[in-house]
Design an enzyme around this catalytic site. Structure first.
Site, PDB file in Angstrom:
ATOM      1  N   SER A   1       0.764  -1.189   0.174  1.00 20.43           N
ATOM      2  CA  SER A   1       0.073  -0.081   0.041  1.00 20.43           C
ATOM      3  C   SER A   1       0.806   1.209  -0.030  1.00 20.43           C
ATOM      4  O   SER A   1       1.973   1.195   0.594  1.00 20.43           O
ATOM      5  CB  SER A   1      -0.961   0.065   1.171  1.00 20.43           C
ATOM      6  OG  SER A   1      -0.129   0.197   2.491  1.00 20.43           O
ATOM      7  N   ASP A   2       0.358   2.359  -0.856  1.00 25.43           N
ATOM      8  CA  ASP A   2       1.025   3.602  -0.597  1.00 25.43           C
ATOM      9  C   ASP A   2       0.991   3.923   1.174  1.00 25.43           C
ATOM     10  O   ASP A   2       0.023   3.281   1.877  1.00 25.43           O
ATOM     11  CB  ASP A   2       0.408   4.660  -1.293  1.00 25.43           C
ATOM     12  CG  ASP A   2       1.221   5.744  -1.647  1.00 25.43           C
ATOM     13  OD1 ASP A   2       2.234   6.245  -0.811  1.00 25.43           O
ATOM     14  OD2 ASP A   2       1.119   6.433  -2.829  1.00 25.43           O
ATOM     15  N   TYR A   3       1.970   4.903   1.294  1.00 23.72           N
ATOM     16  CA  TYR A   3       1.952   5.094   2.971  1.00 23.72           C
ATOM     17  C   TYR A   3       0.550   5.281   3.520  1.00 23.72           C
ATOM     18  O   TYR A   3      -0.163   6.320   3.156  1.00 23.72           O
ATOM     19  CB  TYR A   3       2.801   6.176   3.298  1.00 23.72           C
ATOM     20  CG  TYR A   3       4.273   6.201   2.537  1.00 23.72           C
ATOM     21  CD1 TYR A   3       4.740   5.085   2.133  1.00 23.72           C
ATOM     22  CD2 TYR A   3       4.959   7.370   2.309  1.00 23.72           C
ATOM     23  CE1 TYR A   3       5.893   4.871   1.433  1.00 23.72           C
ATOM     24  CE2 TYR A   3       6.165   7.435   1.709  1.00 23.72           C
ATOM     25  CZ  TYR A   3       6.785   6.261   1.228  1.00 23.72           C
ATOM     26  OH  TYR A   3       7.792   6.225   0.607  1.00 23.72           O
ATOM     27  N   ASP A   4       0.137   4.207   4.478  1.00 23.11           N
ATOM     28  CA  ASP A   4      -1.183   4.265   5.210  1.00 23.11           C
ATOM     29  C   ASP A   4      -2.250   4.342   4.280  1.00 23.11           C
ATOM     30  O   ASP A   4      -3.489   4.360   4.969  1.00 23.11           O
ATOM     31  CB  ASP A   4      -1.182   5.602   6.163  1.00 23.11           C
ATOM     32  CG  ASP A   4      -0.020   6.085   7.023  1.00 23.11           C
ATOM     33  OD1 ASP A   4       0.347   4.856   7.815  1.00 23.11           O
ATOM     34  OD2 ASP A   4       0.342   7.051   7.262  1.00 23.11           O
ATOM     35  N   ALA A   5      -2.333   3.902   3.205  1.00 26.59           N
ATOM     36  CA  ALA A   5      -3.387   3.795   2.277  1.00 26.59           C
ATOM     37  C   ALA A   5      -4.344   2.778   2.817  1.00 26.59           C
ATOM     38  O   ALA A   5      -5.492   2.584   2.440  1.00 26.59           O
ATOM     39  CB  ALA A   5      -2.956   3.402   0.724  1.00 26.59           C
TER      40      ALA A   5
END
Length: 833
Positions: A331-335
């Site tokens: 995931s993109d950061y915290d997505a």
């Protein structure tokens, strides 16, 4: 975490260990904590035993107990992974599904941080070359250059990693989002960014290769195979060795907004099958199926109501089932967390773990807070997810560590040879700096050159202040590197060649009169505009720097405000594309002050509307975001040491009013939109077209021929002769465009189908070039009533019009572009080809 010696080592002690070994506090080398203290300083502890080695050359012969395990290099990849799955408890597997994965002591699995934002150079250290950002690479129209730069980044990443005392990368600090985090000293790269510029206001336009799917796909394949060291379609390096590094396809999918019309973390991109398969999927497919990238990053946004990190049709359906992807999805950061916090797609982190993992997620990306993975054990306990789903995710992560050679005898892995791949020999060397200069130079686009203003002659500038250099960017190294979250925050250790540096090196310091004109790039205030005009009046020529900027170097987001000040960065879109502040007024003041040459240089990511500055400038040179050697590359072009040959990878619209709302994902023109990108746009004539770029010489195209059958599934070969009819050696970008006027469904009005950058064509020299038109290059998309996520593309019967030249064809046919036509015999679905 492994205890490491980060302080200066004692005389004779190791600075770092070989292979994936980290340096223990006592000076010995170990893979995990339990092996620290087993061996003497300078010795290596064998995995799974207490045997000590004086050299890693003895690892394969003297380390017992490796046969039949994941460390047995003679076994197949599947068998090694099967062993891991048989001995690792599911609770330990879950802990591996994060960026900063912990060690598993029982199997000698070292800790490892997967996060490395190495888009245009190694992020985590000053001792690394900073190459041009993506838009400058796109302007090169050179797959060969993309490969060269990708190879350099991959080698510098591996060399940096090899020299870490703590191989996990957790001791490698950077401030990519305003917090000190581990980022940029590993070998799994969150790069390149291969999204497309649908709208020039997008804040991350600097990072990507432009607006065209074919151009972006070809450069992405070059960059990724360069980074990884593999051939197209192969999962190992060219010689069967492990990969040099692992590269990513990001962001999947339909990601092209930051905070307009709303935050990317809640935005829902509504797209049709035609949008998906004509624009957004081709680049990602090339990344996965041709370049064989090791991982894919799901994006912040939702697509048609589902966040991409919980989208089974995208992840399991397209990526894995349709394209055969066997790497991991991060995931993109915290997505993944955002399924709860911003999308409100589910209520709890346990539910987020469930829908994400079952959709095809493998790893939670972020900076150390992993709420979804923390909730996964409970989701397993209540039966919402299965052990097999967790095992699948763990397997995919371990597969990539295997392909990077991280479980092999270090002496057998070429990339681990730290006598060859170390920072002193590979990072920011003269060779790499020359490559950065070459890359910046090849990306330069000469947009305008009225009355052959350029090149300037160095011999014309010998008296004091005979060249005026205007703009606050002219001696600002940061503006050359782009947003700070993708380059080491203090800059490269060997510094940057600013525009002033480059011109000074080419001339001398006393002949250049540098005046800011504008107080800042945003140019809200222009307190020295009068002084700048006076300098221009006294000079034999004036160079003024225009364009955008990248925000602050600390905090997050890097840009703030209403989007009108020219600031471009992640998490922030522009709301207008006009040159910011009083930049146009500054150009006009310079024009009013002098009749001598006025050369305007652009530094920016997304397209800018030049307004009256376009007419006021005698020449316009686009430098894009050129990296640390940008000033030298610009001087090479301005003074004729090289001829410009770059082409614009984006459309220069005349004004913001030409654009639709940023919430519009349909690129075709309709009642509230002129369309977007050159393939669909039907509004007021753009200032400069996609593919435009001038040269210091002239080229003539002749002998166009098309060969091949007219069958829909066959390639067509385009042959053309290119002759340098001027008096200067130069590169030339050959572009092939196609039209499908007989298509039965909507299709692009024109599209790039092939291109090639021919290098160093001498005056009078002719070269014949062959380019291939694949069926995909002129396929059309049929609507799919069952699912937009099932590809329904076809090659249709009818006319295929082909245009070949150094640019798009002019409407009046006066720009030397040749044309031919062939009739495709039948209609066939592309999947049948």
């Amino acid at each position: 975490l492994l205890v490491v010696a980060l302080a200066a080592p004692a005389t004779g002690a190791l600075d770092y260990c070989g292979g994936e070994y980290s340096l223990c506090d006592d000076g010995s080398c170990a893979l995990t904590n339990s092996s620290c203290g087993v061996c003497a300083a300078g010795e290596y502890a064998c995995p799974l035993t207490t045997t000590c080695l004086s050299s890693l050359d003895d690892y394969a012969t003297n380390c017992d107990g490796l046969t039949g395990t994941h460390l047995d290099w003679t076994m197949s990849e599947d068998d090694r992974l099967a062993y891991l799955n048989s001995v690792v408890d599911v609770s330990d597997m879950i802990l591996q599904l994060v960026n900063d994965a912990p060690q598993i002591d029982s199997i000698a699995l070292p800790a490892y941080n997967w996060l490395n934002d190495n888009e245009h150079g190694v992020k985590g250290t000053a001792n690394a070359t900073v190459y041009p950002m993506g838009v400058g690479m796109g302007a090169s129209f050179s797959k060969d250059l993309a490969y060269e730069v990708g190879q350099a980044i991959g080698i510098e990443s591996r060399s940096t990693h090899n020299a870490q005392a703590d191989k996990s990368g957790n001791s490698c600090g950077s401030t990519s989002t305003g917090e000190i985090v581990a980022n940029g000293c590993g070998i799994t790269l969150y790069a390149p960014n291969i999204n497309l510029v649908r709208d020039p206001r997008w804040g991350r336009a600097e990072e990507v290769y432009g607006e065209d799917p074919h151009l972006t796909a070809e450069l992405a394949v070059g960059m990724i195979t360069g980074m990884q060291g593999n051939e197209e379609g192969e999962i190992t390096a060219k010689d069967g060795q492990p990969l040099m590094s692992g590269a990513s396809c990001k962001h999947f999918a339909v990601y092209q907004n930051e905070d307009q019309p709303e935050a990317r973390t809640s935005l829902d991109a509504n797209v049709t099958a035609r949008d998906l398969w004509e624009t957004y999927m081709p680049v990602m497919k090339a990344c996965v199926t041709r370049a064989k990238a090791t991982h894919v990053m799901c994006s912040y946004n939702a697509v048609n109501g589902k966040p991409t990190c919980a989208h089974p049709e995208l992840l399991n359906g397209i990526l894995r089932d349709a394209w055969g992807f066997d790497g991991f999805v991060v995931s993109d950061y915290d997505a993944w967390v955002n399924l709860v916090t911003t999308h409100h797609y589910v209520d709890t982190y346990g539910e987020a773990a469930t829908v994400g993992l079952n959709a095809g997620m493998d790893q939670e990306g972020g900076f150390g807070t992993y709420s979804v993975i923390d909730a996964m054990p409970e989701a397993l306990a209540v039966g919402n997810i299965t052990e097999q789903a967790i095992t699948n995710a763990f397997t995919r992560l371990m597969r990539i560590r295997l392909r990077l050679g991280m479980f092999d005898p270090p002496a057998q892995v070429d990339a681990m040879d730290n006598t060859k791949f170390n920072p002193d020999l590979q990072c920011e060397t003269e060779e790499k700096l020359e490559l950065a200069r070459k890359a910046a130079r090849e990306g330069v686009v000469l947009l305008k050159n009225e009355d052959s203003t350029l090149p300037l002659s160095k011999t014309d500038f010998t008296s004091t202040s005979s060249l005026a250099l205007v703009g606050p960017q002219s001696d600002d190294w940061r503006v050359l590197l782009g947003a700070v979250n993708y380059a080491f925050e203090d800059g490269p250790s060997k510094g940057c060649k600013t525009v002033l540096d480059g011109l000074t090196d080419a001339l001398s310091s006393d002949v250049i009169n540098q005046i800011d004109g504008c107080d800042t790039v945003a140019c809200d205030e222009a307190s020295t505009m009068t002084e700048a005009a006076a300098a221009a009046a006294d000079a034999d020529a004036t160079v003024v720097i225009l364009g955008n900027w990248w925000g602050t170097t600390t905090g997050w987001p890097l840009c703030s405000g209403d989007g009108t000040d020219g600031c471009e960065s992640e998490s922030h879109d522009r709301t207008v594309i006009e040159l910011p502040g009083q930049q146009v007024e500054l150009v006009q003041a310079l024009r009013d002050a002098t009749t001598n040459p006025l050369v305007c240089v652009l530094i920016h990511g997304g397209a800018v509307a030049l307004g009256d500055a376009n007419d006021a400038c005698d020449a316009i040179v686009d430098l894009w975001v050129p990296g640390q050697m940008g000033g030298t590359a610009l001087a090479d072009i301005l003074f004729g040491d090289a001829s410009p040959a770059g082409r614009s990878p984006i459309t220069f619209y005349g004004a913001t009013t030409d654009l639709p709302a940023m919430a519009e994902f349909n690129e075709y023109p309709h009642e509230s939109s002129n369309g977007t990108t050159y393939r669909y746009y039907e509004g007021a004539a753009p200032t400069y077209k996609f593919g435009h770029g001038l040269s210091y010489t002239t080229f003539a195209y002749s002998d166009l021929a098309l060969s091949g059958t007219k069958a829909p599934c066959d390639d067509l070969t385009v042959t053309v002769t290119v002759t340098n009819t001027g008096d200067m050696a130069s590169d030339e970008v050959v572009q092939v465009y196609v039209k499908t006027p007989d298509s039965t469904v909507p299709s692009p009005q024109i599209r790039l189908a092939a291109f090639d950058r021919l290098t160093n064509i001498a005056p009078g020299e002719s070269r014949t070039v062959e380019l291939t038109l694949t069926p995909e290059s002129h396929a059309v998309v049929y609507p799919n009533a069952d699912s937009v996520y099932v590809e329904q593309t076809a090659v249709e019967s009818g006319a295929l019009e082909v245009y070949v030249g150094g640019a798009q064809p002019d409407d009046d046919g006066t720009n030397g572009v040749l044309s031919a036509s062939v009739s495709i015999s039948d209609t066939t679905m592309l999947k049948a080809c």
